[in-house]
Design an enzyme around this catalytic site. Structure first.
Site, PDB file in Angstrom:
ATOM      1  N   LYS A 190     -65.285  11.330 -13.774  1.00 16.25           N
ATOM      2  CA  LYS A 190     -65.597   9.930 -13.494  1.00 16.25           C
ATOM      3  C   LYS A 190     -65.837   9.797 -11.985  1.00 16.25           C
ATOM      4  CE  LYS A 190     -64.969   5.418 -12.695  1.00 16.25           C
ATOM      5  NZ  LYS A 190     -65.238   4.921 -11.334  1.00 16.25           N
ATOM      6  N   GLU A 266     -54.360  13.346  -5.009  1.00 20.59           N
ATOM      7  CA  GLU A 266     -54.642  13.571  -3.590  1.00 20.59           C
ATOM      8  C   GLU A 266     -55.070  12.225  -3.043  1.00 20.59           C
ATOM      9  OE1 GLU A 266     -56.316  13.562  -0.336  1.00 20.59           O
ATOM     10  OE2 GLU A 266     -58.006  14.608  -1.250  1.00 20.59           O
ATOM     11  N   CYS A 301     -60.253  11.525   4.128  1.00 25.70           N
ATOM     12  CA  CYS A 301     -58.827  11.288   3.908  1.00 25.70           C
ATOM     13  C   CYS A 301     -57.967  11.969   4.965  1.00 25.70           C
ATOM     14  CB  CYS A 301     -58.411  11.740   2.508  1.00 25.70           C
ATOM     15  SG  CYS A 301     -58.793  13.466   2.152  1.00 25.70           S
ATOM     16  N   GLU A 399     -54.370   3.061   6.532  1.00 23.86           N
ATOM     17  CA  GLU A 399     -55.577   3.885   6.451  1.00 23.86           C
ATOM     18  C   GLU A 399     -56.805   2.987   6.483  1.00 23.86           C
ATOM     19  OE1 GLU A 399     -57.089   7.756   3.966  1.00 23.86           O
ATOM     20  OE2 GLU A 399     -56.259   6.099   2.799  1.00 23.86           O
TER      21      GLU A 399
END
Length: 497
Positions: A190, A266, A301, A399
């Site tokens: 996906k 993750e 990331c 973040e």
């Protein structure tokens, strides 16, 4: 691959964009008939319309994957046979290098130069690496007594769902699919709704390489529909997810609400980059500090989004850093001369700008801070640097996922480590020092899955990738990735005589 701006533009015009999901080897529409637009963030242009899949489509994909696993059309092949297919897929990825690079660049705004020279070759290398690895994974015999034989075998889990983000569309799909397929699983991929195109092309190439129908299915759609349906489906054995910590927690909930499927995550990061006064090459450290936050528009990331500078070198280092940042001005992603591409969409651009507004009110703006356009269009943000950022400031805590760097100073090694570890995340960190003892000492105290010394964001298919704390569970890459997509089975035989 060296092409001119005009050559990339001409190749982009010739692309036929996909219009369907891929289930059981067939191009299909959503059961509901609903679609969504895939938009080029550099221009606002609609590239194509794709099926907005939901629970009904996910169920079809799961049924196809389950059939393909149970009848052993792929799981029953020998490791050497699976290896052959994956190596052919690796070669096909390289043969279609320009097209795959363009799909990711047009889809989510990254520089086509980077996609062509980094992303696509890395994807090919990872399929090659896992293809080569799978026939070198040995089972075990436990050290029982002479009257017993205990065999420990590693077996595929069954149906694996891979839910991947938009920042590295092809590579993140590859990180999940390559080891999962090498192990013999059937996969439902996906892709993010912002960047589904290269995943669909990957499925076509996999079929061309000889992967049987139903073994790799690609379901397009939104996270709250298709993603949630994957999380809750009772016949999926494992989910491998890369994305935000917030969504990762949703998948943990979905697992508990359904069949307790394995969930490997993750997730987010707020990686610190520690530069000590004994670093013997401040210019290189400044160059890599800029690269570590501005590469891929900061949509990484592991982006080194917190720069921790020893106070005695802070002023000199920041002068060098601002000069390096000037080399990252945004430009047309299809122009090889551009240094930074477009932000993935309007929503992410607005989010980044809200953080910049907060920084203007609470910190010192050293460079950038503005939204830009290219030829009057697109989602572009200047490389931005804030200094005097308190460790508890939102810029240092949350973040951002954009080209925004938060700079904080420290006076001692212990203070640097304390600031670096004061985060809910633990994905990556960097340390710059010429003192070998300090390099080992600081690295051992940093709570991060990867610590890069005198470089940033070091990774390879040979080394595990993942984090501590709310950065996730489990590891991508390396042989350790097989742990996510397999289970150990013990067969104990009592011998006679």
């Amino acid at each position: 691959m060296e092409l001119t701006h005009q050559e990339w533009v001409e190749r982009a015009k010739a692309i036929e964009f996909p219009r369907h999901a891929v289930i059981d080897g067939q191009n299909v529409d959503a059961v509901s008939g609903k679609t969504f637009d895939t938009i080029n963030p550099a221009t606002g242009e609609v590239l194509t319309r794709l099926p907005a899949c939901d629970a009904a489509d996910v169920d079809k994909a799961v049924q196809a994957a389950r059939r393909s696993f149970e009848d052993r059309r792929w799981s029953g092949k020998s490791p050497a046979e699976r290896k052959s297919v994956l190596l052919r897929l690796s070669a096909l990825i390289l043969e279609n290098q320009a097209e795959l690079a363009l799909l990711d660049s047009l889809d989510m705004g990254k520089l086509v130069r980077d996609a062509a020279t980094i992303d696509v070759p890395v994807a090919a290398a990872i399929f090659q690496w896992y293809g080569e690895a799978i026939d070198k994974i040995y089972d075990e015999i436990a050290p029982t007594g002479s009257s017993d034989l205990a065999m420990v075998r590693r077996e595929a889990l069954g149906v694996v769902a891979a839910v991947v983000p938009w920042n590295f569309p092809l590579d993140m799909a590859t990180w999940k699919c390559a080891p999962a397929l090498a192990m013999g699983n059937s996969v439902i991929l996906k892709p993010a709704e912002q960047s589904p195109l290269s995943a669909l092309r990957l499925a076509e190439l996999a079929r061309e390489a000889g992967l049987p129908d139903g073994v790799l299915n690609v379901v397009t759609g939104y996270g709250e529909t298709a993603g949630k349906a994957i999380g809750l489906h009772p016949d999926i054995d494992c989910i491998a997810f890369t994305g935000s910590t917030e969504v990762g927690k949703y998948f943990l909930e979905y697992s508990g609400q359904s069949n307790m499927k394995q969930v490997w995550l993750e997730c987010g990061g707020k990686s610190p980059n520690l530069v000590f006064a004994d670093c013997d090459d401040l210019d290189k450290a400044a160059e890599m500090a800029a690269f570590g936050i501005f590469f891929n528009q900061g949509e990484v990331c592991t982006a080194n989004s917190r720069l921790l500078l020893e106070k005695s070198i802070a002023d000199e280092f920041l002068e060098r850093l601002v000069e390096k940042a000037k080399g990252f001005s945004p430009g047309n992603p299809l122009d090889p001369a551009s240094a930074m591409g477009a932000i993935v969409d309007e929503g992410q651009t607005a989010r980044i700008m809200s953080y910049i507004d907060h920084g203007r009110a609470t910190c010192t703006l050293l460079h950038g801070g503005n939204r830009q356009t290219v030829s009057g269009k697109g989602c572009f943000v200047e490389p931005t640097i804030f200094s005097d950022v308190a460790p508890d400031n939102r810029l240092a805590v949350e973040e951002i996922f954009g080209p925004v760097l938060a700079v904080t100073t420290f006076e001692s090694e212990d203070e640097a480590i304390t600031i670096a570890n004061d985060t809910i995340y633990g994905l990556a960190a960097s340390v710059w020092t010429s003192n070998l003892s300090r390099a080992h000492r600081v690295s051992s105290k940093l709570r991060a899955g990867t610590v890069s010394v005198n470089t940033v964001d070091a990774l390879s298919p040979m080394t595990p990738f993942g984090g501590f704390k709310q950065s996730g569970i489990g590891r991508d890459l390396s042989l350790h990735a097989f742990d996510k997509f397999s289970a150990l089975k013990t067969t104990w035989i009592k011998l006679k005589g």
